[in-house]
Design a protein around this motif. Structure first.
Motif, mmCIF file in Angstrom:
data_model
loop_
_atom_site.group_PDB
_atom_site.id
_atom_site.type_symbol
_atom_site.label_atom_id
_atom_site.label_comp_id
_atom_site.label_asym_id
_atom_site.label_seq_id
_atom_site.Cartn_x
_atom_site.Cartn_y
_atom_site.Cartn_z
ATOM 1 N N ASP A 1 0.809 -1.221 0.000
ATOM 2 C CA ASP A 1 0.000 0.000 0.000
ATOM 3 C C ASP A 1 0.839 1.267 0.000
ATOM 4 O O ASP A 1 0.329 2.350 -0.281
ATOM 5 C CB ASP A 1 -0.920 0.014 1.224
ATOM 6 C CG ASP A 1 -2.013 -1.037 1.139
ATOM 7 O OD1 ASP A 1 -2.265 -1.549 0.029
ATOM 8 O OD2 ASP A 1 -2.610 -1.356 2.182
ATOM 9 N N TYR A 2 2.130 1.140 0.306
ATOM 10 C CA TYR A 2 3.006 2.307 0.358
ATOM 11 C C TYR A 2 3.676 2.587 -0.984
ATOM 12 O O TYR A 2 4.454 3.538 -1.101
ATOM 13 C CB TYR A 2 4.091 2.105 1.423
ATOM 14 C CG TYR A 2 3.550 2.040 2.829
ATOM 15 C CD1 TYR A 2 3.298 3.206 3.547
ATOM 16 C CD2 TYR A 2 3.288 0.821 3.434
ATOM 17 C CE1 TYR A 2 2.790 3.149 4.836
ATOM 18 C CE2 TYR A 2 2.779 0.750 4.720
ATOM 19 C CZ TYR A 2 2.534 1.917 5.421
ATOM 20 O OH TYR A 2 2.040 1.865 6.693
ATOM 21 N N ALA A 3 3.401 1.778 -1.999
ATOM 22 C CA ALA A 3 4.136 1.880 -3.260
ATOM 23 C C ALA A 3 3.980 3.245 -3.926
ATOM 24 O O ALA A 3 4.960 3.839 -4.394
ATOM 25 C CB ALA A 3 3.705 0.769 -4.215
ATOM 26 N N GLU A 4 2.764 3.758 -3.991
ATOM 27 C CA GLU A 4 2.551 5.029 -4.694
ATOM 28 C C GLU A 4 3.259 6.196 -4.014
ATOM 29 O O GLU A 4 3.995 6.943 -4.681
ATOM 30 C CB GLU A 4 1.057 5.314 -4.841
ATOM 31 C CG GLU A 4 0.769 6.569 -5.650
ATOM 32 C CD GLU A 4 -0.729 6.825 -5.849
ATOM 33 O OE1 GLU A 4 -1.082 7.927 -6.314
ATOM 34 O OE2 GLU A 4 -1.526 5.924 -5.545
ATOM 35 N N PRO A 5 3.059 6.396 -2.689
ATOM 36 C CA PRO A 5 3.802 7.508 -2.071
ATOM 37 C C PRO A 5 5.309 7.292 -2.083
ATOM 38 O O PRO A 5 6.077 8.257 -2.188
ATOM 39 C CB PRO A 5 3.256 7.562 -0.645
ATOM 40 C CG PRO A 5 2.591 6.264 -0.421
ATOM 41 C CD PRO A 5 2.109 5.791 -1.747
ATOM 42 N N LEU A 6 5.769 6.046 -2.000
ATOM 43 C CA LEU A 6 7.205 5.788 -2.070
ATOM 44 C C LEU A 6 7.746 6.154 -3.440
ATOM 45 O O LEU A 6 8.830 6.738 -3.552
ATOM 46 C CB LEU A 6 7.495 4.321 -1.757
ATOM 47 C CG LEU A 6 8.968 3.901 -1.837
ATOM 48 C CD1 LEU A 6 9.845 4.732 -0.905
ATOM 49 C CD2 LEU A 6 9.115 2.408 -1.539
ATOM 50 N N GLN A 7 7.007 5.840 -4.487
ATOM 51 C CA GLN A 7 7.410 6.212 -5.836
ATOM 52 C C GLN A 7 7.555 7.729 -5.945
ATOM 53 O O GLN A 7 8.531 8.242 -6.499
ATOM 54 C CB GLN A 7 6.390 5.716 -6.852
ATOM 55 C CG GLN A 7 6.692 6.099 -8.297
ATOM 56 C CD GLN A 7 7.800 5.271 -8.893
ATOM 57 O OE1 GLN A 7 7.786 4.044 -8.776
ATOM 58 N NE2 GLN A 7 8.748 5.912 -9.553
ATOM 59 N N GLY A 8 6.598 8.454 -5.388
ATOM 60 C CA GLY A 8 6.664 9.918 -5.415
ATOM 61 C C GLY A 8 7.862 10.446 -4.663
ATOM 62 O O GLY A 8 8.553 11.365 -5.117
ATOM 63 N N TYR A 9 8.127 9.851 -3.519
ATOM 64 C CA TYR A 9 9.275 10.289 -2.729
ATOM 65 C C TYR A 9 10.589 10.029 -3.464
ATOM 66 O O TYR A 9 11.469 10.896 -3.514
ATOM 67 C CB TYR A 9 9.293 9.577 -1.372
ATOM 68 C CG TYR A 9 10.613 9.761 -0.657
ATOM 69 C CD1 TYR A 9 10.914 10.966 -0.032
ATOM 70 C CD2 TYR A 9 11.581 8.754 -0.662
ATOM 71 C CE1 TYR A 9 12.141 11.167 0.578
ATOM 72 C CE2 TYR A 9 12.805 8.948 -0.056
ATOM 73 C CZ TYR A 9 13.075 10.153 0.565
ATOM 74 O OH TYR A 9 14.298 10.339 1.154
ATOM 75 N N VAL A 10 10.725 8.833 -4.037
ATOM 76 C CA VAL A 10 11.963 8.481 -4.729
ATOM 77 C C VAL A 10 12.197 9.398 -5.919
ATOM 78 O O VAL A 10 13.318 9.893 -6.139
ATOM 79 C CB VAL A 10 11.931 7.005 -5.165
ATOM 80 C CG1 VAL A 10 13.069 6.707 -6.133
ATOM 81 C CG2 VAL A 10 12.022 6.092 -3.952
#
Length: 279
Positions: free
Chosen positions: A205-214
């Protein structure tokens, strides 16, 4: 100045390497330490290019015996210790639901307890010399950032430790400063060992915000990072200025960024800023 002795941790690359060379160039007897002396090739080459001598020694900040041996060895060989520059550290990206408490402990061990260990060992000698205690923290020690929970917690702890120690140490003749870099174009990001594709695929579930952060972070390092030499110049400023402040940032960007927190009494500005990192 040539009689003054500075010990620096984490000098195999980046800010630590450049600080060691710059301190030696400024006339200090410079003890450049690193966990694995076999990785000192780049450090020695930089010193050779600059035409300065370095005393290269082993010091693993997570090993109390190594810390004690290194600092006592420096005092035995050079007769004094005038400055400790805590630079050793390790990056980490993750969020607590997807990692273990042991992962967090390891981050704290390197980035916080390593600083505590070296500081404790050095303080008697710094008191004797009327010396300086300088610690490289991060803007992440002032503003918590997404997916940097453990890393920022460690750097917050370092800042709190040093801010609390500073007035006490000053009473006994030791000047305490922290240096807060922002993005620096070093091997630091690579040394995290982050396989971006793999980590995002496993983030659930953290994939989308993690993608944005990276994406945001990689862009910042690519477009606005300082050089290690620029960041090291601020560390040497803390070492050589007659009356250095407690807190120094290494760039205008870092000053503006940390200023957001220092002027944010209720925390809303910081959360609005960092929330935007998530895409």
């Amino acid at each position: 100045m040539s009689s003054k002795v500075a010990l620096i941790t984490g000098t195999s690359s980046g800010i630590g390497l450049e600080t060691a060379v710059a301190a030696a160039r400024a006339g200090w007897t410079t003890v450049a330490t690193l966990r694995d002396p076999d990785r000192a090739g780049a450090l020695r080459a930089a010193a050779d290019r600059a035409g300065v001598p370095l005393d290269v020694r082993r010091l693993d900040v997570t090993d109390p015996a190594s810390v004690t041996a290194a600092i006592e060895g420096v005092v035995a060989d050079h007769g004094r210790l005038d400055a400790l520059i805590n630079n050793a550290g390790a990056g980490h990206v993750g969020t607590i639901e997807n990692e273990t408490v042991e992962d967090v402990r390891r981050v704290m061990e390197v980035n916080f307890f390593g600083v505590v260990q070296t500081t404790k060992a050095a303080m008697p000698h710094l008191r004797a010399a009327g010396g300086r205690l300088i610690t490289v923290t991060s803007v992440g020690g002032v503003i918590g950032q997404p997916f940097n929970e453990a890393y920022c917690a460690a750097k917050f702890a370092v800042e709190g430790f040093m801010e609390s120690l500073a007035p006490v140490a000053a009473r006994l003749g030791v000047t305490v400063s922290v240096v807060e870099p922002g993005a620096v174009a070093t091997d630091f990001v690579d040394n995290i060992g982050l396989d971006v594709t793999k980590v995002i695929a496993a983030a659930g579930d953290y994939a989308e915000p993690l993608q944005g952060y990276v994406e945001r972070t990689l862009g910042q390092f690519a477009n606005s990072a300082q050089t290690p030499e620029q960041a090291a110049a601020t560390v040497v400023e803390a070492l050589t200025t007659e009356r250095p402040p407690f807190r120094l940032q290494t760039s205008e960007w870092a000053r503006d960024f940390t200023g957001t927190k220092l002027a944010d009494h209720d925390g809303s500005a910081v959360l609005a800023l960092t929330g935007g990192y998530l895409g």
